[in-house]
Design a protein around this motif. Sequence first.
Motif, PDB file in Angstrom:
ATOM      1  N   ASP A  30       0.603  -1.466  -0.131  1.00 34.85           N
ATOM      2  CA  ASP A  30       0.153   0.056   0.039  1.00 34.85           C
ATOM      3  C   ASP A  30       0.629   1.045   0.611  1.00 34.85           C
ATOM      4  OD1 ASP A  30       0.590   0.502   2.316  1.00 34.85           O
ATOM      5  OD2 ASP A  30      -0.867  -0.316   3.503  1.00 34.85           O
ATOM      6  N   GLY A  31       0.232   2.554   0.223  1.00 33.54           N
ATOM      7  CA  GLY A  31       1.359   3.633  -0.664  1.00 33.54           C
ATOM      8  C   GLY A  31       2.075   3.955   1.121  1.00 33.54           C
ATOM      9  N   GLY A  32       2.019   3.358   2.206  1.00 34.88           N
ATOM     10  CA  GLY A  32       2.731   3.132   3.356  1.00 34.88           C
ATOM     11  C   GLY A  32       3.420   2.479   3.715  1.00 34.88           C
ATOM     12  N   GLY A  33       3.469   0.565   3.587  1.00 32.67           N
ATOM     13  CA  GLY A  33       3.825  -0.396   3.372  1.00 32.67           C
ATOM     14  C   GLY A  33       4.499  -1.370   2.205  1.00 32.67           C
ATOM     15  N   ILE A  34       4.314  -2.603   3.592  1.00 31.60           N
ATOM     16  CA  ILE A  34       4.790  -3.328   3.094  1.00 31.60           C
ATOM     17  C   ILE A  34       3.869  -4.785   4.098  1.00 31.60           C
ATOM     18  CG2 ILE A  34       5.847  -6.097   1.587  1.00 31.60           C
ATOM     19  CD1 ILE A  34       7.694  -3.824   0.309  1.00 31.60           C
ATOM     20  N   THR A  35       3.210  -5.950   3.337  1.00 33.65           N
ATOM     21  CA  THR A  35       3.055  -6.526   4.142  1.00 33.65           C
ATOM     22  C   THR A  35       2.660  -7.767   3.775  1.00 33.65           C
ATOM     23  OG1 THR A  35       1.025  -4.955   4.809  1.00 33.65           O
ATOM     24  CG2 THR A  35       0.000  -7.557   5.508  1.00 33.65           C
ATOM     25  N   ILE A  36       3.136  -8.533   4.279  1.00 37.32           N
ATOM     26  CA  ILE A  36       3.443 -10.469   4.453  1.00 37.32           C
ATOM     27  C   ILE A  36       2.488 -11.366   5.056  1.00 37.32           C
ATOM     28  CG2 ILE A  36       4.989 -12.124   4.240  1.00 37.32           C
ATOM     29  CD1 ILE A  36       7.259 -10.395   3.155  1.00 37.32           C
ATOM     30  N   TYR A  37       2.251 -11.774   4.314  1.00 35.01           N
ATOM     31  CA  TYR A  37       0.507 -12.633   5.080  1.00 35.01           C
ATOM     32  C   TYR A  37       0.585 -14.158   4.074  1.00 35.01           C
ATOM     33  CZ  TYR A  37      -2.642 -11.118   1.656  1.00 35.01           C
ATOM     34  OH  TYR A  37      -3.242 -10.558   0.668  1.00 35.01           O
ATOM     35  N   THR A  38       0.195 -15.158   4.816  1.00 35.56           N
ATOM     36  CA  THR A  38      -0.051 -16.608   4.429  1.00 35.56           C
ATOM     37  C   THR A  38      -1.306 -16.687   4.928  1.00 35.56           C
ATOM     38  OG1 THR A  38       0.639 -18.470   4.142  1.00 35.56           O
ATOM     39  CG2 THR A  38       1.295 -18.201   5.704  1.00 35.56           C
ATOM     40  N   LYS A  39      -1.849 -17.551   4.237  1.00 35.09           N
ATOM     41  CA  LYS A  39      -3.735 -18.383   4.149  1.00 35.09           C
ATOM     42  C   LYS A  39      -4.091 -17.255   5.835  1.00 35.09           C
ATOM     43  CE  LYS A  39      -1.690 -22.885   3.848  1.00 35.09           C
ATOM     44  NZ  LYS A  39      -0.317 -23.607   4.382  1.00 35.09           N
ATOM     45  N   ASN A  40      -4.308 -16.450   4.884  1.00 39.56           N
ATOM     46  CA  ASN A  40      -5.030 -15.382   5.540  1.00 39.56           C
ATOM     47  C   ASN A  40      -4.307 -14.880   6.940  1.00 39.56           C
ATOM     48  OD1 ASN A  40      -6.645 -14.294   4.009  1.00 39.56           O
ATOM     49  ND2 ASN A  40      -8.423 -15.869   4.718  1.00 39.56           N
ATOM     50  N   LYS A  41      -2.828 -15.442   7.630  1.00 38.27           N
ATOM     51  CA  LYS A  41      -2.184 -15.159   8.685  1.00 38.27           C
ATOM     52  C   LYS A  41      -1.331 -14.073   8.334  1.00 38.27           C
ATOM     53  CE  LYS A  41       0.673 -17.117  11.944  1.00 38.27           C
ATOM     54  NZ  LYS A  41       1.390 -18.142  11.726  1.00 38.27           N
ATOM     55  N   LEU A  42      -1.142 -13.469   8.986  1.00 38.96           N
ATOM     56  CA  LEU A  42      -0.515 -11.989   9.349  1.00 38.96           C
ATOM     57  C   LEU A  42       0.845 -11.735   9.594  1.00 38.96           C
ATOM     58  CD1 LEU A  42       0.047  -8.795   8.037  1.00 38.96           C
ATOM     59  CD2 LEU A  42      -0.412  -8.212  10.916  1.00 38.96           C
ATOM     60  N   LEU A  43       2.478 -12.189   8.466  1.00 36.78           N
ATOM     61  CA  LEU A  43       3.219 -12.443   9.234  1.00 36.78           C
ATOM     62  C   LEU A  43       4.587 -11.935   9.707  1.00 36.78           C
ATOM     63  CD1 LEU A  43       4.405 -15.181   6.310  1.00 36.78           C
ATOM     64  CD2 LEU A  43       2.916 -15.519   8.551  1.00 36.78           C
ATOM     65  N   GLY A  44       4.298 -10.184   8.868  1.00 38.15           N
ATOM     66  CA  GLY A  44       4.765  -9.260   8.944  1.00 38.15           C
ATOM     67  C   GLY A  44       4.371  -8.215   8.318  1.00 38.15           C
ATOM     68  N   TYR A  45       4.863  -6.619   8.915  1.00 39.21           N
ATOM     69  CA  TYR A  45       4.663  -5.232   7.768  1.00 39.21           C
ATOM     70  C   TYR A  45       5.884  -4.879   8.033  1.00 39.21           C
ATOM     71  CZ  TYR A  45       2.866  -0.489   6.851  1.00 39.21           C
ATOM     72  OH  TYR A  45       2.528  -0.021   6.700  1.00 39.21           O
ATOM     73  N   ALA A  46       5.975  -3.966   7.256  1.00 40.23           N
ATOM     74  CA  ALA A  46       7.813  -3.261   7.500  1.00 40.23           C
ATOM     75  C   ALA A  46       6.263  -1.744   6.514  1.00 40.23           C
ATOM     76  CB  ALA A  46       8.099  -3.438   6.292  1.00 40.23           C
ATOM     77  N   ASP A  47       7.513  -0.401   6.686  1.00 42.64           N
ATOM     78  CA  ASP A  47       7.191   0.372   6.073  1.00 42.64           C
ATOM     79  C   ASP A  47       8.082   2.073   6.321  1.00 42.64           C
ATOM     80  OD1 ASP A  47       6.454   1.505   8.441  1.00 42.64           O
ATOM     81  OD2 ASP A  47       4.528   2.254   8.401  1.00 42.64           O
TER      82      ASP A  47
END
Length: 152
Positions: A30-47
């Motif tokens: 998104d405009g603010g950062g990057i999200t990684i997830y698997t099977k609807n489970k959030l693994l991490g976010y960075a911005d």
Amino acid sequence: MNNQDILMVLPKNTIHTPNEMSQDWEIDKDGGGITIYTKNKLLGYADWRNRKDFGFSRPAINIQLLDSEQEMNVFEALISRLATAYEMMPSRYPLYIRLPQQHTSLIAQAARMGFIPYFGEWKESSKENSENDWKKITEQLRHDYPATQFAV
């Protein structure tokens, strides 16, 4: 070691391409950062967050890792994507990250990716304290990751 953060700087043009991701991971930018997830489970976010660690506003990496089993791989995937995107933007300052002193595994991973210690003065530390913190961290890294572990 205490709970204070340390700074690491990524020299320009260090990371040229984003690191590989696990095939079952999904990425959302998104405009603010990057999200990684698997099977609807959030693994991490960075911005990037504008921080005034040096007395003026400049972008620093902000990261949240939520899956301890995949923490290092998620860290590498997020940071490499932010770093390559940052290199495309005009900036006279290198990218930097704040990491907790006690999280030596993340510090070691950042170093493997090309980040270097920041020994200077900043908002939360004098030059002397930064240098002393890095001496302690270096000793802890030597303890946690002995050279014999990598011997062939």
